[in-house]
Design an enzyme around this catalytic site. Structure first.
Site, mmCIF file in Angstrom:
data_model
loop_
_atom_site.group_PDB
_atom_site.id
_atom_site.type_symbol
_atom_site.label_atom_id
_atom_site.label_comp_id
_atom_site.label_asym_id
_atom_site.label_seq_id
_atom_site.Cartn_x
_atom_site.Cartn_y
_atom_site.Cartn_z
ATOM 1 N N HIS A 1 -36.947 -55.062 45.593
ATOM 2 C CA HIS A 1 -37.699 -53.942 46.146
ATOM 3 C C HIS A 1 -36.880 -53.217 47.211
ATOM 4 O O HIS A 1 -36.896 -51.991 47.296
ATOM 5 C CB HIS A 1 -39.004 -54.447 46.768
ATOM 6 C CG HIS A 1 -39.965 -55.013 45.780
ATOM 7 N ND1 HIS A 1 -41.285 -54.637 45.722
ATOM 8 C CD2 HIS A 1 -39.813 -55.944 44.795
ATOM 9 C CE1 HIS A 1 -41.903 -55.310 44.767
ATOM 10 N NE2 HIS A 1 -41.024 -56.104 44.190
ATOM 11 N N GLN B 1 -23.396 -55.576 42.063
ATOM 12 C CA GLN B 1 -23.629 -55.395 40.636
ATOM 13 C C GLN B 1 -23.259 -54.004 40.147
ATOM 14 O O GLN B 1 -22.719 -53.849 39.044
ATOM 15 C CB GLN B 1 -25.096 -55.684 40.309
ATOM 16 C CG GLN B 1 -25.420 -55.560 38.828
ATOM 17 C CD GLN B 1 -26.682 -56.281 38.469
ATOM 18 O OE1 GLN B 1 -26.695 -57.500 38.379
ATOM 19 N NE2 GLN B 1 -27.747 -55.535 38.247
ATOM 20 N N TRP C 1 -35.957 -54.108 36.304
ATOM 21 C CA TRP C 1 -35.701 -52.680 36.133
ATOM 22 C C TRP C 1 -34.475 -52.202 36.891
ATOM 23 O O TRP C 1 -33.743 -51.335 36.405
ATOM 24 C CB TRP C 1 -36.921 -51.860 36.531
ATOM 25 C CG TRP C 1 -36.681 -50.386 36.321
ATOM 26 C CD1 TRP C 1 -36.643 -49.409 37.268
ATOM 27 C CD2 TRP C 1 -36.395 -49.735 35.074
ATOM 28 N NE1 TRP C 1 -36.365 -48.191 36.701
ATOM 29 C CE2 TRP C 1 -36.205 -48.360 35.345
ATOM 30 C CE3 TRP C 1 -36.294 -50.190 33.757
ATOM 31 C CZ2 TRP C 1 -35.918 -47.442 34.349
ATOM 32 C CZ3 TRP C 1 -35.998 -49.268 32.758
ATOM 33 C CH2 TRP C 1 -35.818 -47.910 33.064
ATOM 34 N N GLU D 1 -29.381 -49.668 36.300
ATOM 35 C CA GLU D 1 -27.965 -49.658 36.663
ATOM 36 C C GLU D 1 -27.079 -49.741 35.433
ATOM 37 O O GLU D 1 -26.023 -49.089 35.355
ATOM 38 C CB GLU D 1 -27.678 -50.834 37.608
ATOM 39 C CG GLU D 1 -28.297 -50.678 38.985
ATOM 40 C CD GLU D 1 -28.429 -51.977 39.740
ATOM 41 O OE1 GLU D 1 -29.050 -51.965 40.822
ATOM 42 O OE2 GLU D 1 -27.928 -53.023 39.252
#
Length: 472
Positions: free
Chosen positions: A18, A349, A367, A372
Site C-alpha cells: 500500500h 523490483q 497488482w 510494474e
C-alpha cells in the site's frame, strides 16, 4: 492575496504493497503540477521503518518542502507484528480504525493551523474512515484504488446486490462455477477476490479486512453526487471494466512507477544483483518474487530451487529473510550450489524489471507487481494466492495475453515441472511464446503513452489536481 496552493494529504495503510503506490502517487502529484503541496502519512511504526534515524528531516524529494512526511497513530506502540493469531489481528484492526480517525483529524487541523490547509484527502483501501474525517472538516476526499478497475467493479457489484449469488456459488465448493456480474465477462468463483469468498466467514483470519471493504463501499455510497476514485491503471488496459464501475467518478491515473530510488520498509540487499544482471544476455533471466507478504514453506522452496536449476536459465530469486535459512538447508541436503542463480532478501523490483536481461517474471500477481511488469514489457508466470491476485492473473493470461498461470497442486505448491513448463511458454522458441513477448512489448508502449504528457493517465491526474485547485 493569492489563493492557497493545492495541498493533498495522502494516507495509507502500513503495508509495503500500500505504501509503495501511495508514495509514488505523492511524488507524481508533485511532478504534474509545480504549485502542488503534498503531505504523506502512514502509521508511526511504518514511518519509522521508512525513515530510520530521522531521515525524514532531510529534503528527500528535492522539492523545497513541497513534500512532507508526517505519521498518524494507530493506537499502538509498535504497530502490528504479524503472525497467525486471528485475535491479535482483529485487535490491531480495531485499534487502527479507532485511533486512526482521531489522529488524522488532529493532523488535518494542525496543518491548517500552520497555514498549510489540506485541499483534498487521498486515501488507500483500508482507511474508509478517512473520507468521514475529511467530510467533517469540509474537505473533499478521493479513494486511491491500488488494484485494477476490474477488481473495483467486482467489489462494487458484490456490495450492491450480488453478495448472495457469490456466496451461493462459493458454497458449492467448485472454484470453476461461473459468476456473472453486470458489465464484466463471466468469472469463475475461484478467480474472485478471496476477501469476498473465504473471508466472509467470521472465523477467517482476514474477516476484518472483508468488513473494512464493506465499510469502504458504504463510505463511497455516502459521497454525493458520486465518489472520486483514482485507480492505478490506465483506461487502455481496462476499457470494458470502466463501463462496469457504477456511478463513481473513476479516473485511471497509472500505472504509477517510482521516479527514482524507491523508499521501502524493507532493507534491500546491496546492488550487486544489478551488476550480476549486467553480465547476462538480453531477455535471458527468470526473475522470481512472491511479494512483500509471502513466506514460503520448505516444500515450495525446494520445488522452486529444483525447477529453476533444472531449467538451466539464469535466475534472480527473492526470498524473504525469514525463509533464507530454510533455503540454505535445502541446498545443503540436495548437495548443490546455486549454479545458475542469485538469491536476495529484497530488491528494487522496478529496476530489475526494467533491466534488459530480464525475460520473465514469476510473480504472485499482486497488482503492484503486475502493473510494474506491464509497464516494463516483461512477460509473466502468475502464481496467485490471496486477495485479488487470481483476478490479476486472469487479466494477464486472458485479457492482455502477456503471460500464463502456473497451476499449483492440491497443497498449493507450484511444482518444479510446472514452473519449467510455464517459463518455457513465455521464454521459449515457439510461436506462442513469441506472441506473448510481442504483446508484452505492445502493452509497455501503451502504458508509457498513457503516463506521458498528454496521455490518458496524465490528463486524468492533471484534471484531478485542477479540480482541487478550483475548490480552494
Amino acid at each position: 492575496m493569492s489563493p492557497p496552493r493545492p495541498h493533498f494529504l495522502v494516507l495509507t495503510y502500513p503495508l509495503q504493497g500500500h505504501i509503495a503506490p501511495a508514495l509514488r502517487l505523492a511524488r507524481r502529484l508533485l511532478a504534474v503540477a509545480p504549485d502542488v503541496l503534498v503531505t504523506f502519512s502512514t502509521t508511526e511504526a511504518a514511518h519509522q521503518r521508512l525513515f530510520p534515524a530521522k531521515q525524514e528531516e532531510e529534503d528527500l524529494n528535492g522539492g523545497g518542502g513541497r513534500l512532507e512526511f508526517i505519521p498518524f497513530s494507530d493506537g499502538t506502540e509498535g504497530g502490528y507484528g504479524g503472525g497467525s493469531d486471528v485475535g491479535a489481528f482483529n485487535a490491531y484492526m480495531a485499534s487502527f480504525h479507532a485511533a486512526g480517525p482521531r489522529s488524522v483529524g488532529a493532523l488535518v487541523d494542525a496543518l491548517a493551523a500552520r497555514g498549510r490547509p489540506v485541499s483534498r484527502v487521498v486515501y488507500t483501501l483500508m482507511l474508509p474512515w478517512a473520507a468521514d474525517v475529511a467530510r467533517g472538516r469540509g474537505v473533499p476526499s478521493a479513494l486511491y484504488w491500488i488494484q485494477p478497475v476490474a477488481v473495483f467493479a467486482v467489489y462494487h457489484h458484490y456490495f450492491h446486490g450480488y453478495a448472495g449469488a457469490v456466496a451461493e456459488h462459493y458454497r458449492r465448493g467448485d472454484p470453476s462455477f461461473v459468476v456473472e456480474l453486470p458489465g464484466l465477462a463471466p468469472l469463475a468463483v475461484g478467480d474472485l477476490p478471496t476477501f469476498l469468498t473465504e473471508s466472509t466467514d467470521p472465523a477467517n483470519y482476514f474477516h476484518a479486512v472483508f468488513l473494512t471493504f464493506r465499510d469502504l463501499f458504504d463510505t463511497l455510497d455516502r459521497e454525493a453526487p458520486a465518489a472520486t476514485v483514482l485507480i492505478n491503471s490506465c483506461q487502455e488496459l481496462e476499457v470494458g471494466a470502466l463501463a462496469a464501475v457504477g456511478p463513481h467518478d473513476v479516473l485511471p491515473i497509472g500505472p504509477v512507477l517510482p521516479a527514482g530510488d524507491e523508499t521501502s520498509i524493507f532493507k534491500q540487499d546491496d546492488a550487486k544483483y544489478m551488476e550480476w544482471l549486467d553480465t547476462k544476455p538480453a531477455s535471458s533471466v527468470v526473475y522470481v518474487s512472491f511479494g512483500s507478504l509471502a513466506t514460503m514453506a520448505r516444500e515450495q522452496l525446494d520445488e522452486l530451487h529444483l525447477g529453476l536449476e533444472e531449467g538451466r536459465r539464469p535466475y534472480l530469486l527473492v526470498v524473504r529473510k525469514d525463509n533464507k535459512a530454510t533455503l540454505a538447508e535445502a541446498e545443503a541436503e540436495m548437495g548443490e550450489r546455486l549454479e545458475n542463480g542469485v538469491v536476495v532478501e529484497w530488491c528494487d523490483q522496478v529496476r530489475v524489471l526494467s533491466h534488459a536481461a530480464v525475460g520473465c517474471f514469476v510473480t504472485h500477481c499482486g497488482w503492484n507487481s503486475v502493473a510494474e511488469s506491464v509497464a516494463s514489457g516483461v512477460p509473466m508466470v502468475g502464481v496467485p494466492k490471496v486477495s485479488e491476485q487470481s483476478m490479476n492473473a486472469r487479466l494477464v493470461e486472458r485479457e492482455w495475453r502477456t503471460g500464463v498461470r502456473g497451476r499449483v497442486d492440491d497443497g498449493g505448491v507450484l511444482r518444479a515441472a510446472e514452473l519449467r513448463r510455464c517459463v518455457e511458454e513465455v521464454m521459449g522458441d515457439g510461436a506462442a511464446a513469441a506472441e506473448v513477448r510481442r504483446r508484452a512489448r505492445e502493452w509497455k508502449r501503451v502504458a508509457a503513452e498513457a503516463m506521458g504528457n498528454g496521455g490518458s493517465s496524465y490528463c486524468n491526474l492533471v484534471a484531478f489536481v485542477d479540480g482541487a485547485r478550483s475548490s480552494n
